[in-house]
Design a protein around this motif. Structure first.
Motif, short mmCIF file in Angstrom:
data_model
loop_
_atom_site.label_atom_id
_atom_site.label_comp_id
_atom_site.label_asym_id
_atom_site.label_seq_id
_atom_site.Cartn_x
_atom_site.Cartn_y
_atom_site.Cartn_z
N ALA A 94 0.83 -1.21 0.00
CA ALA A 94 0.00 0.00 0.00
C ALA A 94 0.87 1.25 0.00
O ALA A 94 0.57 2.23 -0.71
CB ALA A 94 -0.94 -0.01 1.21
N ALA A 95 1.95 1.24 0.77
CA ALA A 95 2.84 2.39 0.80
C ALA A 95 3.52 2.60 -0.55
O ALA A 95 3.62 3.73 -1.04
CB ALA A 95 3.90 2.20 1.89
N GLU A 96 3.94 1.51 -1.18
CA GLU A 96 4.57 1.61 -2.50
C GLU A 96 3.58 2.16 -3.53
O GLU A 96 3.96 2.97 -4.39
CB GLU A 96 5.08 0.25 -2.95
CG GLU A 96 6.30 -0.21 -2.18
CD GLU A 96 6.69 -1.64 -2.51
OE1 GLU A 96 6.00 -2.32 -3.28
OE2 GLU A 96 7.73 -2.08 -1.97
N ALA A 97 2.33 1.75 -3.44
CA ALA A 97 1.32 2.24 -4.38
C ALA A 97 1.10 3.74 -4.21
O ALA A 97 0.95 4.47 -5.19
CB ALA A 97 0.01 1.49 -4.20
N ARG A 98 1.10 4.21 -2.97
CA ARG A 98 0.92 5.65 -2.73
C ARG A 98 2.11 6.44 -3.24
O ARG A 98 1.96 7.50 -3.83
CB ARG A 98 0.69 5.91 -1.25
CG ARG A 98 -0.63 5.34 -0.77
CD ARG A 98 -1.02 5.78 0.59
NE ARG A 98 0.05 5.88 1.55
CZ ARG A 98 -0.06 5.67 2.84
NH1 ARG A 98 -1.21 5.28 3.33
NH2 ARG A 98 0.96 5.80 3.64
N LEU B 274 3.19 9.68 -7.16
CA LEU B 274 3.90 10.94 -7.33
C LEU B 274 4.15 11.17 -8.82
O LEU B 274 4.46 10.26 -9.57
CB LEU B 274 5.25 10.90 -6.60
CG LEU B 274 5.17 10.81 -5.08
CD1 LEU B 274 6.57 10.64 -4.51
CD2 LEU B 274 4.51 12.03 -4.49
N THR B 275 4.02 12.40 -9.25
CA THR B 275 4.22 12.76 -10.64
C THR B 275 5.60 13.40 -10.79
O THR B 275 5.95 14.31 -10.05
CB THR B 275 3.15 13.77 -11.09
OG1 THR B 275 1.88 13.21 -10.81
CG2 THR B 275 3.27 14.09 -12.56
N LEU B 276 6.37 12.91 -11.74
CA LEU B 276 7.72 13.42 -11.97
C LEU B 276 7.79 14.11 -13.32
O LEU B 276 7.15 13.69 -14.28
CB LEU B 276 8.74 12.29 -11.92
CG LEU B 276 8.77 11.44 -10.66
CD1 LEU B 276 9.80 10.31 -10.81
CD2 LEU B 276 9.10 12.28 -9.44
N ASP B 277 8.62 15.18 -13.41
CA ASP B 277 8.84 15.81 -14.71
C ASP B 277 10.01 15.14 -15.41
O ASP B 277 10.57 14.16 -14.91
CB ASP B 277 9.05 17.33 -14.54
CG ASP B 277 10.33 17.69 -13.82
OD1 ASP B 277 11.21 16.82 -13.65
OD2 ASP B 277 10.46 18.86 -13.40
N ALA B 278 10.41 15.65 -16.56
CA ALA B 278 11.47 15.05 -17.37
C ALA B 278 12.81 15.01 -16.63
O ALA B 278 13.66 14.16 -16.91
CB ALA B 278 11.63 15.80 -18.68
N GLY C 122 13.08 14.47 -13.42
CA GLY C 122 12.94 13.64 -12.23
C GLY C 122 12.47 14.37 -11.00
O GLY C 122 12.42 13.81 -9.92
N ALA C 123 12.11 15.65 -11.16
CA ALA C 123 11.63 16.43 -10.02
C ALA C 123 10.13 16.18 -9.82
O ALA C 123 9.38 16.01 -10.78
CB ALA C 123 11.87 17.91 -10.26
N VAL C 124 9.72 16.14 -8.57
CA VAL C 124 8.31 15.94 -8.25
C VAL C 124 7.53 17.20 -8.64
O VAL C 124 7.86 18.30 -8.22
CB VAL C 124 8.11 15.64 -6.75
CG1 VAL C 124 6.64 15.53 -6.40
CG2 VAL C 124 8.84 14.36 -6.37
N THR C 125 6.52 17.02 -9.49
CA THR C 125 5.72 18.16 -9.93
C THR C 125 4.32 18.12 -9.34
O THR C 125 3.59 19.09 -9.42
CB THR C 125 5.60 18.18 -11.47
OG1 THR C 125 5.00 16.95 -11.89
CG2 THR C 125 6.95 18.34 -12.12
N GLY C 126 3.94 17.03 -8.78
CA GLY C 126 2.62 16.92 -8.18
C GLY C 126 2.46 15.57 -7.51
O GLY C 126 3.24 14.66 -7.74
N ALA C 127 1.48 15.49 -6.67
CA ALA C 127 1.22 14.23 -5.99
C ALA C 127 -0.26 14.14 -5.68
O ALA C 127 -0.90 15.14 -5.39
CB ALA C 127 2.03 14.15 -4.71
N GLN C 128 -0.75 12.94 -5.74
CA GLN C 128 -2.14 12.71 -5.33
C GLN C 128 -2.13 12.56 -3.81
O GLN C 128 -1.29 11.84 -3.27
CB GLN C 128 -2.67 11.44 -5.97
CG GLN C 128 -4.11 11.14 -5.61
CD GLN C 128 -4.63 9.95 -6.38
OE1 GLN C 128 -3.99 9.45 -7.30
NE2 GLN C 128 -5.78 9.49 -6.00
#
Length: 83
Positions: free
Chosen positions: A58-62, A66-70, A72-78
């Motif tokens: 469950a932790a891995e699924a969460r 995470l959304t990454l840009d080209a 590799g930086a996090v640009t958003g997360a649910q």
């Protein structure tokens, strides 16, 4: 038998379930546990192992949400609570 009074694995946190599993493994590895108790401990250990594996999955699924840009930086997360 003390195992009968132990909490339901589904009510334990990951850390508590892991500690309980480690305790069972130590007892089984000691070789000082009678056969019937060993079987009961093994069954309880399997329940705890499954609980830990489910929590990790469950932790891995969460984390995978995470959304990454080209770069590799996090640009958003649910949000984690929207599963």
């Amino acid at each position: 038998m003390a195992e009968e009074m132990s909490p339901d694995p589904s009510s334990l946190s990951f850390e508590d379930a892991l500690r309980a599993l480690e305790q069972i493994v130590r007892r089984l590895e000691s070789g000082d546990v009678p056969l019937d108790e060993s079987i009961a401990l093994y069954a309880k250990g399997e329940e705890l192992r499954k609980r830990c594996a489910d929590r990790l999955q469950a932790a891995e699924a969460r984390i995978a949400k995470l959304t990454l840009d080209a770069n590799g930086a996090v640009t958003g997360a649910q949000p984690f609570g929207t599963d």
